[in-house]
Every structure is written in C-alpha cells, then in structure tokens.
Design a protein around this motif. Structure first.
Motif, PDB file in Angstrom:
ATOM      1  N   GLN A 189     -14.091  -3.408 -11.637  1.00 38.77           N
ATOM      2  CA  GLN A 189     -14.789  -2.161 -11.999  1.00 38.77           C
ATOM      3  C   GLN A 189     -14.718  -1.974 -13.510  1.00 38.77           C
ATOM      4  O   GLN A 189     -13.623  -1.910 -14.080  1.00 38.77           O
ATOM      5  N   GLU A 212     -11.255  -3.339 -14.528  1.00 37.79           N
ATOM      6  CA  GLU A 212     -10.035  -3.266 -13.720  1.00 37.79           C
ATOM      7  C   GLU A 212     -10.190  -4.174 -12.506  1.00 37.79           C
ATOM      8  O   GLU A 212     -11.186  -4.089 -11.780  1.00 37.79           O
ATOM      9  N   ASN A 247       1.563 -10.420  -6.505  1.00 36.58           N
ATOM     10  CA  ASN A 247       1.309 -10.029  -7.894  1.00 36.58           C
ATOM     11  C   ASN A 247       0.956 -11.229  -8.755  1.00 36.58           C
ATOM     12  O   ASN A 247       0.103 -11.141  -9.631  1.00 36.58           O
ATOM     13  N   VAL A 262       0.056  -3.595 -11.242  1.00 33.73           N
ATOM     14  CA  VAL A 262       1.261  -4.255 -10.736  1.00 33.73           C
ATOM     15  C   VAL A 262       2.089  -3.252  -9.935  1.00 33.73           C
ATOM     16  O   VAL A 262       2.190  -2.088 -10.298  1.00 33.73           O
ATOM     17  N   GLU A 279      -1.345  -2.152 -15.489  1.00 35.74           N
ATOM     18  CA  GLU A 279      -1.317  -0.755 -15.039  1.00 35.74           C
ATOM     19  C   GLU A 279      -0.132  -0.554 -14.108  1.00 35.74           C
ATOM     20  O   GLU A 279       0.024  -1.258 -13.119  1.00 35.74           O
ATOM     21  N   ASP A 317      -0.852   4.584 -14.834  1.00 35.24           N
ATOM     22  CA  ASP A 317      -1.959   4.861 -13.907  1.00 35.24           C
ATOM     23  C   ASP A 317      -1.718   6.167 -13.151  1.00 35.24           C
ATOM     24  O   ASP A 317      -0.572   6.603 -13.001  1.00 35.24           O
ATOM     25  N   GLU A 373     -10.251   8.458 -14.612  1.00 33.08           N
ATOM     26  CA  GLU A 373     -10.686   7.707 -13.426  1.00 33.08           C
ATOM     27  C   GLU A 373     -11.519   8.600 -12.521  1.00 33.08           C
ATOM     28  O   GLU A 373     -11.398   9.820 -12.541  1.00 33.08           O
ATOM     29  N   GLY A 374     -12.337   7.978 -11.680  1.00 28.31           N
ATOM     30  CA  GLY A 374     -13.030   8.698 -10.615  1.00 28.31           C
ATOM     31  C   GLY A 374     -14.145   9.603 -11.097  1.00 28.31           C
ATOM     32  O   GLY A 374     -14.399  10.651 -10.500  1.00 28.31           O
TER      33      GLY A 374
HETATM   34  P1  C2E Z   1      -5.987   2.644  -8.792  1.00 26.90           P
HETATM   35  O1  C2E Z   1      -5.328   1.560  -9.574  1.00 26.90           O
HETATM   36  O2  C2E Z   1      -5.816   4.033  -9.265  1.00 26.90           O
HETATM   37  O3  C2E Z   1      -7.515   2.217  -8.743  1.00 26.90           O
HETATM   38  C1  C2E Z   1      -8.582   3.115  -8.728  1.00 26.90           C
HETATM   39  C2  C2E Z   1      -9.098   3.323  -7.325  1.00 26.90           C
HETATM   40  O4  C2E Z   1     -10.129   4.321  -7.357  1.00 26.90           O
HETATM   41  C3  C2E Z   1      -9.733   2.102  -6.699  1.00 26.90           C
HETATM   42  O5  C2E Z   1      -9.505   2.164  -5.302  1.00 26.90           O
HETATM   43  C4  C2E Z   1     -11.218   2.315  -7.016  1.00 26.90           C
HETATM   44  O6  C2E Z   1     -12.075   1.620  -6.132  1.00 26.90           O
HETATM   45  C5  C2E Z   1     -11.313   3.792  -6.811  1.00 26.90           C
HETATM   46  N1  C2E Z   1     -12.415   4.410  -7.549  1.00 26.90           N
HETATM   47  C6  C2E Z   1     -13.044   3.990  -8.657  1.00 26.90           C
HETATM   48  N2  C2E Z   1     -13.995   4.853  -9.046  1.00 26.90           N
HETATM   49  C7  C2E Z   1     -13.960   5.870  -8.160  1.00 26.90           C
HETATM   50  C8  C2E Z   1     -14.714   7.092  -8.023  1.00 26.90           C
HETATM   51  O7  C2E Z   1     -15.591   7.422  -8.804  1.00 26.90           O
HETATM   52  N3  C2E Z   1     -14.385   7.898  -6.970  1.00 26.90           N
HETATM   53  C9  C2E Z   1     -13.402   7.571  -6.082  1.00 26.90           C
HETATM   54  N4  C2E Z   1     -13.163   8.408  -5.073  1.00 26.90           N
HETATM   55  N5  C2E Z   1     -12.687   6.421  -6.177  1.00 26.90           N
HETATM   56  C10 C2E Z   1     -12.961   5.592  -7.218  1.00 26.90           C
HETATM   57  P2  C2E Z   1      -9.047   0.884  -4.466  1.00 26.90           P
HETATM   58  O8  C2E Z   1      -9.744  -0.325  -4.981  1.00 26.90           O
HETATM   59  O9  C2E Z   1      -9.207   1.221  -3.022  1.00 26.90           O
HETATM   60  O10 C2E Z   1      -7.513   0.743  -4.817  1.00 26.90           O
HETATM   61  C11 C2E Z   1      -6.607   1.724  -4.426  1.00 26.90           C
HETATM   62  C12 C2E Z   1      -5.279   1.519  -5.110  1.00 26.90           C
HETATM   63  O11 C2E Z   1      -4.649   0.335  -4.642  1.00 26.90           O
HETATM   64  C13 C2E Z   1      -5.360   1.344  -6.616  1.00 26.90           C
HETATM   65  O12 C2E Z   1      -5.496   2.604  -7.257  1.00 26.90           O
HETATM   66  C14 C2E Z   1      -4.037   0.657  -6.897  1.00 26.90           C
HETATM   67  O13 C2E Z   1      -2.987   1.586  -6.951  1.00 26.90           O
HETATM   68  C15 C2E Z   1      -3.860  -0.204  -5.672  1.00 26.90           C
HETATM   69  N6  C2E Z   1      -4.313  -1.582  -5.962  1.00 26.90           N
HETATM   70  C16 C2E Z   1      -5.565  -2.106  -5.917  1.00 26.90           C
HETATM   71  N7  C2E Z   1      -5.568  -3.402  -6.268  1.00 26.90           N
HETATM   72  C17 C2E Z   1      -4.269  -3.713  -6.556  1.00 26.90           C
HETATM   73  C18 C2E Z   1      -3.589  -4.929  -6.992  1.00 26.90           C
HETATM   74  O14 C2E Z   1      -4.198  -5.990  -7.220  1.00 26.90           O
HETATM   75  N8  C2E Z   1      -2.234  -4.846  -7.166  1.00 26.90           N
HETATM   76  C19 C2E Z   1      -1.547  -3.694  -6.958  1.00 26.90           C
HETATM   77  N9  C2E Z   1      -0.216  -3.718  -7.152  1.00 26.90           N
HETATM   78  N10 C2E Z   1      -2.140  -2.545  -6.563  1.00 26.90           N
HETATM   79  C20 C2E Z   1      -3.484  -2.556  -6.363  1.00 26.90           C
END
Ligand code: C2E
Ligand code: MG
Ligand code: MG
Ligand code: MG
Length: 279
Positions: free
Chosen positions: A45, A59, A91, A119, A150, A180, A237-238
């Motif tokens: 994104q 990201e 990771n 992470v 992050e 984050d 974000e968001g």
């Molecule tokens: P995050 O790091 O805070 O990532 C942002 C989340 O918000 C992502 O959800 C993204 O798809 C979503 N998002 C982006 N724009 C918007 C928007 O306009 N509105 C809304 N409602 N949501 C939006 P996602 O992809 O489902 O990931 C959720 C969480 O999972 C992430 O929050 C992060 O904490 C974790 N995560 C995702 N990928 C990884 C990774 O590779 N490693 C680790 N350790 N955690 C991850």
C-alpha cells in the motif's frame, strides 16, 4: 436445574476453547508449511506525501490464502506465529521478500522508493533483529536508508532496556523506525523521549472520527504537533474521505495512506501504479 445448566454452559465454554485451540494448532502446522513452501504473499500500500501527491514509500502487508482455511487475517497469522515459535522465521520471510521486491523496483528506476515493514513485538526480545536486518540488507543489496521498520506500542516491548538497545542497533544500521497505531497503545511521553524513533503513524481510529468528533480532531492535531516538536515525521493511516485528507493537510500532516488514496495491492499492480507515477 440451575446447577445442571451451568454445567452445560461450562462444557460449551470448554469445548469452544478446545475448538479455538485446535484451529490455532492446525493453523500453526499449515503456516509452517506455507512459510517453507513460499505460499505467503505480500501486498503493498503506497504512502503518499499529502502536499504533492508523490509516493514516498510502500507498506508491505502480509496475505495468506490457505487452501484449507481461506484468507487468514494477518493479525491471526501473527498471533499463531508468536504462540507456536514461528515468529522469527515469519518475520525473516517478510523482511526478505519485501527487501527483494524493493530492490527490484530500485533496479527498474524507482530508486527513491522506500519500504515499510511491520515487525511483531516478540522479535525485539530475541536480540537478533539487528543481525537479521543486516543480513537481509546485504543479501538483497538494498541501501539501509530505504528500509523503515514499523513497531506497535506493545507493553512488553518497552519494559526492557534491551528493546531500546535493539532499536539503537537498528538505527546505527541506518534504517528508520516508525511507531505504528500511535495513540492506541501504552506509550507514554517518557517512551517518546527515550526511544530512538523517526516516525509516528496516527492510528486510523482517530482519522476515522476526526471530521465528526472535535475531540478526535484535536487529538490528531496534537499528535501532528507533538511529532513536529520531537523532530519525527508523521503519517496518517486509514484516510477514506476527501474531508479527512483536507483536514490532515491543513494540520500539516506530511504523509498519509488509506483507501481513498490507494488500497493494498499485489506487487505487480504496484509496479503498474509506479509506471504511471511521475515524481
Ligand atoms: P497496520 O500495520 O496498522 O496496517 C494498516 C492496516 O490498515 C492494514 O490492514 C491495511 O490494509 C489497513 N488499511 C489501509 N488503509 C485503510 C483504510 O483506509 N481504511 C481501513 N479501514 N483500513 C485500512 P491489514 O493488511 O489487514 O493488516 C492488519 C495488521 O496486521 C497491520 O496493521 C499489522 O499490525 C499486521 N500486519 C500485517 N502484515 C504484517 C507483517 O508482515 N508482519 C507483522 N508483524 N504484522 C503485520
Ligand atoms: Mg503498519
Ligand atoms: Mg497501523
Ligand atoms: Mg493497525
């Protein structure tokens, strides 16, 4: 009778626990195989400069579509990995894949692009993160200054001096650290003072309410000014609505991401988006 029904409730509760534990166990086994067989993917994104509309970074967001379980939410994937000792390998996989992809984009001419990688908190505890990052940077041939890690505000993260040390080691490598989901966790002002952070990301729950709730608006305003006075860059974000983007810009928020600007997308789609992006 009351006694009897309580017993049933307890049994139902316990069988519910068993089902959840069983699902997690099966997920862990499937996840281990998925990591080994490269069945996980990353979506990307873009993060934009709000004033110019330029892409600053992307990201990396984990996606796992399992043949057995369907799409598993990234937070559940992370929770399972943490619980069953797979966090380190997961990771490492995420870091390696994200850096490889960025190196590819750099070679295609987008040398200015950065990558943000999430992470999980437990990784800070094993003391090897800086070593892992160094290894991944070397093998992918990436410049350290294009990697942003992050981290979230997890209590366990801040409890030990070793986390501060790990963050310092990471900073010495030349990478950046972003906090984050800022505002939803356990950070205090003393953490902000002690931790070597470069960036704050305002949690999307504040952004979601800022145009309708004056308190949310004032909190966003305060976080933007706090970041500025601590010499940190701030990302919202968001962002889903034009009014949110407008208000954030007026407040001087430098960077933003959200569905209004671009949704997370597969690497190939991101390449396509970069192709049409002049900077
Ligand atoms: P995050 O790091 O805070 O990532 C942002 C989340 O918000 C992502 O959800 C993204 O798809 C979503 N998002 C982006 N724009 C918007 C928007 O306009 N509105 C809304 N409602 N949501 C939006 P996602 O992809 O489902 O990931 C959720 C969480 O999972 C992430 O929050 C992060 O904490 C974790 N995560 C995702 N990928 C990884 C990774 O590779 N490693 C680790 N350790 N955690 C991850
Ligand atoms: Mg994140
Ligand atoms: Mg976030
Ligand atoms: Mg989040």
């Amino acid at each position: 009778y009351a006694k009897h029904s309580r017993t049933i409730a307890v049994q139902l509760y316990e069988s519910g626990m068993d089902e959840r534990r069983l699902r997690r166990q099966k997920l862990a086994i499937a996840l281990q195989a998925a990591i080994e067989q490269d069945q996980l993917t990353l979506y990307y994104q873009p993060i934009f400069r709000l004033d110019s509309g330029d892409i600053e970074s992307v990201e990396a967001l984990l996606r796992w579509s399992s043949p057995e379980f369907g799409m598993v939410h990234p937070l559940e994937v992370i929770a399972v990995a943490e619980h069953y000792g797979l966090a380190h390998r997961l990771n490492e996989w995420v870091l390696q894949s994200a850096c490889q992809q960025l190196h590819h984009w750099h070679q295609s001419g987008y040398y200015w692009l950065k990558i943000n990688v999430n992470v999980s908190p437990s990784i800070f505890m094993d003391g090897e993160l800086a070593l892992t990052v160094q290894k991944v940077l070397q093998s992918s041939g990436l410049d350290a200054s294009t990697l942003v890690l992050e981290i979230t505000e997890d209590t366990s993260l801040w409890d030990t001096a070793s986390s501060v040390e790990t963050l310092q080691q990471l900073r010495e490598l030349g990478i950046e650290i972003a906090l984050d989901d800022f505002g939803t966790g356990y950070s205090s002002f003393s953490h902000l003072r002690q931790l070597p952070l470069n960036k704050l990301k305002i949690d999307k729950s504040f952004v979601a309410d800022m145009t309708t709730d004056p308190r949310a608006y004032n909190l966003v305003k305060t976080i933007v000014s706090l970041a500025g006075s601590l010499d940190m860059k701030v990302t919202a974000e968001g962002i889903e609505l034009p009014e949110q983007k407008d208000q954030l810009q007026q407040l001087g928020c430098e960077l933003g991401q959200g569905y209004l600007l671009a949704r997370p997308m597969p690497g190939d789609d991101m390449t396509e988006q970069l192709l049409h992006h002049t900077r």
